[in-house]
Write a protein that holds these residues in place. Structure first.
Motif, mmCIF file in Angstrom:
data_model
loop_
_atom_site.group_PDB
_atom_site.id
_atom_site.type_symbol
_atom_site.label_atom_id
_atom_site.label_comp_id
_atom_site.label_asym_id
_atom_site.label_seq_id
_atom_site.Cartn_x
_atom_site.Cartn_y
_atom_site.Cartn_z
ATOM 1 N N THR A 10 -6.218 10.807 -3.557
ATOM 2 C CA THR A 10 -4.588 9.978 -2.279
ATOM 3 C C THR A 10 -5.878 9.098 -1.772
ATOM 4 O O THR A 10 -6.288 9.668 -1.130
ATOM 5 C CB THR A 10 -3.747 10.134 -2.241
ATOM 6 O OG1 THR A 10 -2.657 10.633 -3.602
ATOM 7 C CG2 THR A 10 -3.191 9.234 -0.960
ATOM 8 N N LYS A 11 -5.662 7.683 -1.068
ATOM 9 C CA LYS A 11 -6.295 7.323 0.017
ATOM 10 C C LYS A 11 -5.455 6.359 0.710
ATOM 11 O O LYS A 11 -4.702 5.866 0.057
ATOM 12 C CB LYS A 11 -7.704 6.406 -0.268
ATOM 13 C CG LYS A 11 -8.824 5.330 0.824
ATOM 14 C CD LYS A 11 -8.995 6.416 1.805
ATOM 15 C CE LYS A 11 -9.617 5.734 3.829
ATOM 16 N NZ LYS A 11 -9.979 7.302 4.136
ATOM 17 N N ARG A 12 -5.325 6.441 2.388
ATOM 18 C CA ARG A 12 -4.449 5.980 2.621
ATOM 19 C C ARG A 12 -5.722 5.526 3.920
ATOM 20 O O ARG A 12 -6.114 7.061 4.699
ATOM 21 C CB ARG A 12 -3.208 6.634 3.253
ATOM 22 C CG ARG A 12 -1.876 5.593 4.047
ATOM 23 C CD ARG A 12 -0.840 6.954 4.652
ATOM 24 N NE ARG A 12 0.223 6.491 3.594
ATOM 25 C CZ ARG A 12 0.504 6.335 3.046
ATOM 26 N NH1 ARG A 12 0.720 4.772 3.613
ATOM 27 N NH2 ARG A 12 1.851 6.586 2.586
ATOM 28 N N TYR A 13 -5.739 4.426 4.197
ATOM 29 C CA TYR A 13 -6.488 3.499 5.637
ATOM 30 C C TYR A 13 -6.478 4.342 7.101
ATOM 31 O O TYR A 13 -5.103 4.541 6.916
ATOM 32 C CB TYR A 13 -6.855 2.681 5.341
ATOM 33 C CG TYR A 13 -8.123 2.420 4.449
ATOM 34 C CD1 TYR A 13 -9.354 2.772 4.184
ATOM 35 C CD2 TYR A 13 -7.791 2.244 2.798
ATOM 36 C CE1 TYR A 13 -10.029 2.526 2.946
ATOM 37 C CE2 TYR A 13 -8.158 1.858 2.192
ATOM 38 C CZ TYR A 13 -10.229 1.755 2.068
ATOM 39 O OH TYR A 13 -10.925 1.859 1.684
ATOM 40 N N ALA A 14 -6.909 3.915 7.824
ATOM 41 C CA ALA A 14 -5.886 4.720 8.868
ATOM 42 C C ALA A 14 -5.089 3.555 9.169
ATOM 43 O O ALA A 14 -4.283 4.250 10.236
ATOM 44 C CB ALA A 14 -7.403 4.539 9.983
ATOM 45 N N ASN A 15 -5.177 2.302 8.912
ATOM 46 C CA ASN A 15 -4.314 1.068 9.020
ATOM 47 C C ASN A 15 -3.191 1.506 8.392
ATOM 48 O O ASN A 15 -2.075 0.808 8.381
ATOM 49 C CB ASN A 15 -4.549 -0.292 9.104
ATOM 50 C CG ASN A 15 -5.052 -0.502 7.132
ATOM 51 O OD1 ASN A 15 -4.758 0.622 6.716
ATOM 52 N ND2 ASN A 15 -4.886 -1.359 7.056
ATOM 53 N N GLY A 16 -2.705 2.676 7.806
ATOM 54 C CA GLY A 16 -1.284 2.642 7.095
ATOM 55 C C GLY A 16 -1.644 2.380 5.356
ATOM 56 O O GLY A 16 -0.248 2.630 4.281
ATOM 57 N N THR A 53 -18.171 7.515 -0.854
ATOM 58 C CA THR A 53 -18.493 7.086 0.961
ATOM 59 C C THR A 53 -16.971 6.651 1.399
ATOM 60 O O THR A 53 -17.491 6.120 2.133
ATOM 61 C CB THR A 53 -19.603 6.063 0.390
ATOM 62 O OG1 THR A 53 -18.795 4.544 -0.603
ATOM 63 C CG2 THR A 53 -20.782 5.962 -0.039
ATOM 64 N N VAL A 54 -16.344 7.060 0.725
ATOM 65 C CA VAL A 54 -14.581 7.132 1.796
ATOM 66 C C VAL A 54 -14.519 7.823 1.155
ATOM 67 O O VAL A 54 -14.354 8.950 0.198
ATOM 68 C CB VAL A 54 -13.992 6.012 0.772
ATOM 69 C CG1 VAL A 54 -12.925 5.684 0.932
ATOM 70 C CG2 VAL A 54 -14.787 4.169 0.805
ATOM 71 N N SER A 55 -13.903 8.408 2.296
ATOM 72 C CA SER A 55 -12.982 9.906 2.963
ATOM 73 C C SER A 55 -11.881 9.874 1.816
ATOM 74 O O SER A 55 -10.656 9.175 2.494
ATOM 75 C CB SER A 55 -13.061 10.139 4.053
ATOM 76 O OG SER A 55 -12.314 9.245 4.901
ATOM 77 N N MET A 56 -10.888 10.594 1.050
ATOM 78 C CA MET A 56 -10.037 10.538 0.313
ATOM 79 C C MET A 56 -8.864 11.263 1.296
ATOM 80 O O MET A 56 -9.397 12.142 2.564
ATOM 81 C CB MET A 56 -9.740 11.820 -0.879
ATOM 82 C CG MET A 56 -10.529 12.740 -0.700
ATOM 83 S SD MET A 56 -10.979 13.116 -2.916
ATOM 84 C CE MET A 56 -12.400 13.730 -3.167
HETATM 85 P P1 ADP Z 1 -11.799 5.627 6.745
HETATM 86 O O1 ADP Z 1 -10.612 6.310 6.594
HETATM 87 O O2 ADP Z 1 -12.131 5.994 5.561
HETATM 88 O O3 ADP Z 1 -12.504 6.108 7.753
HETATM 89 P P2 ADP Z 1 -11.038 2.781 7.939
HETATM 90 O O4 ADP Z 1 -8.797 3.411 7.588
HETATM 91 O O5 ADP Z 1 -11.180 3.487 9.713
HETATM 92 O O6 ADP Z 1 -11.008 3.863 7.383
HETATM 93 O O7 ADP Z 1 -11.139 1.827 7.921
HETATM 94 C C1 ADP Z 1 -12.508 1.731 7.983
HETATM 95 C C2 ADP Z 1 -12.611 -0.097 8.653
HETATM 96 O O8 ADP Z 1 -12.150 -1.185 7.995
HETATM 97 C C3 ADP Z 1 -12.105 0.156 9.848
HETATM 98 O O9 ADP Z 1 -12.503 -0.451 11.151
HETATM 99 C C4 ADP Z 1 -11.062 -0.893 9.760
HETATM 100 O O10 ADP Z 1 -10.113 -1.822 10.355
HETATM 101 C C5 ADP Z 1 -11.164 -2.118 8.501
HETATM 102 N N1 ADP Z 1 -10.656 -3.037 7.394
HETATM 103 C C6 ADP Z 1 -8.714 -3.053 8.331
HETATM 104 N N2 ADP Z 1 -8.436 -3.698 6.614
HETATM 105 C C7 ADP Z 1 -9.282 -3.573 5.869
HETATM 106 C C8 ADP Z 1 -9.486 -4.102 4.500
HETATM 107 N N3 ADP Z 1 -8.390 -4.854 3.801
HETATM 108 N N4 ADP Z 1 -10.674 -4.506 3.596
HETATM 109 C C9 ADP Z 1 -11.594 -4.269 4.109
HETATM 110 N N5 ADP Z 1 -11.779 -3.813 5.607
HETATM 111 C C10 ADP Z 1 -10.854 -3.393 6.798
#
Ligand code: ADP
Ligand code: ADP
Length: 224
Positions: A10-16, A53-56
């Motif tokens: 599962t991966k949830r990016y920092a922006n949700g 390269t992407v943290s899960m």
């Molecule tokens: P991780 O959790 O792997 O560290 P982040 O959630 O911090 O990754 O996101 C890495 C960067 O990519 C952030 O600066 C984020 O704002 C940017 N980003 C946000 N939305 C997108 C998108 N849809 N596609 C690519 N990059 C994005």
């Protein structure tokens, strides 16, 4: 034992944004596997997670038995990654670029291997050219040579034929077949069903961060 084993990744990016939702995926050695899905499906994220390269957010990935989070170096060593974007030092030579990449993984120089690799990718004539002098197609080939420089067992190709002309597309397909003959496992992403069909032994369809189905080529073609 599968060479790639993803469990509940599962991966949830920092922006949700939820990019991967409990993905289970096992890929066998020597397979050509295509991840097929529309833009935003989670293909690049999945490759990034498998390559470390992407943290899960949660889950586990093993590469040839090595846990990508706990044993990153051992796992990463087995992987070659060709990202979508071309990222090269424009002032370096072709040969220098590829040799440098091999050295990064601590492998001793092997001129015979390097020559074979560059010839296979139609780069041998350009070995002393600087990246800045090369066409876009040539740069893509250099990206592949760079990813194969340390002789990985698994090669990831993220959208290898996006924005590529017909000739280079055919070359890519031929290259993938040759790699398989050499025992390399190939995982590629695409949003073209024809490409998945043409190149892959098995196809995983991904959308909204979920693998919707996994089928071998024969099954897929019956459905079309
Ligand atoms: P991780 O959790 O792997 O560290 P982040 O959630 O911090 O990754 O996101 C890495 C960067 O990519 C952030 O600066 C984020 O704002 C940017 N980003 C946000 N939305 C997108 C998108 N849809 N596609 C690519 N990059 C994005
Ligand atoms: P694909 O490779 O299939 O086009 P991605 O893995 O790039 O899909 O993206 C999956 C989802 O995650 C999309 O909704 C995308 O906008 C989002 N995303 C990708 N990278 C980031 C990031 N760094 N930060 C936030 N959201 C991201």
């Amino acid at each position: 034992m599968p060479i790639i084993d993803c469990v509940a990744v599962t991966k949830r990016y920092a922006n949700g944004q939820l990019a991967l939702d409990a993905v289970d995926l096992a890929i066998d050695k020597g397979e050509i596997f295509a991840l097929l899905g529309p833009n935003g499906a989670g293909k690049t994220t999945l490759i990034g997670v498998i390559c470390g390269t992407v943290s899960m957010t949660s889950g586990a990935v093993r590469v040839a038995g090595a846990d990508i989070q706990r044993d990153f170096r051992a796992a990463r060593y087995r992987i070659g990654l060709v990202p979508q974007e071309i990222a090269l030092d424009i002032f370096a030579t072709v040969r220098g670029t590829v040799s440098f990449s091999r050295r990064l993984f601590g492998r001793p120089p092997d001129p015979a291997f390097l020559e074979r690799l560059l010839r296979d990718l139609s780069l041998w004539e350009k070995r002393d050219s600087r990246i800045i002098e090369l066409s876009g197609g040539m740069k893509r080939r250099v990206m592949i040579a760079k990813a194969l420089a340390h002789e990985p067992e698994v090669l990831f190709l993220d959208e290898p034929t996006a924005g590529v002309d017909v000739n280079l597309r055919r070359d890519m397909w031929a290259l993938v077949r040759r790699l398989r003959e050499g025992g390399v496992t190939v995982i590629l992403t695409t949003h073209y069903i024809e490409e998945a069909e043409e190149m892959a032994d098995r196809v995983g369809v991904i959308d909204n961060g979920r693998i919707l189905l996994i089928e071998d080529k024969a099954q897929l073609m019956r459905k079309l």
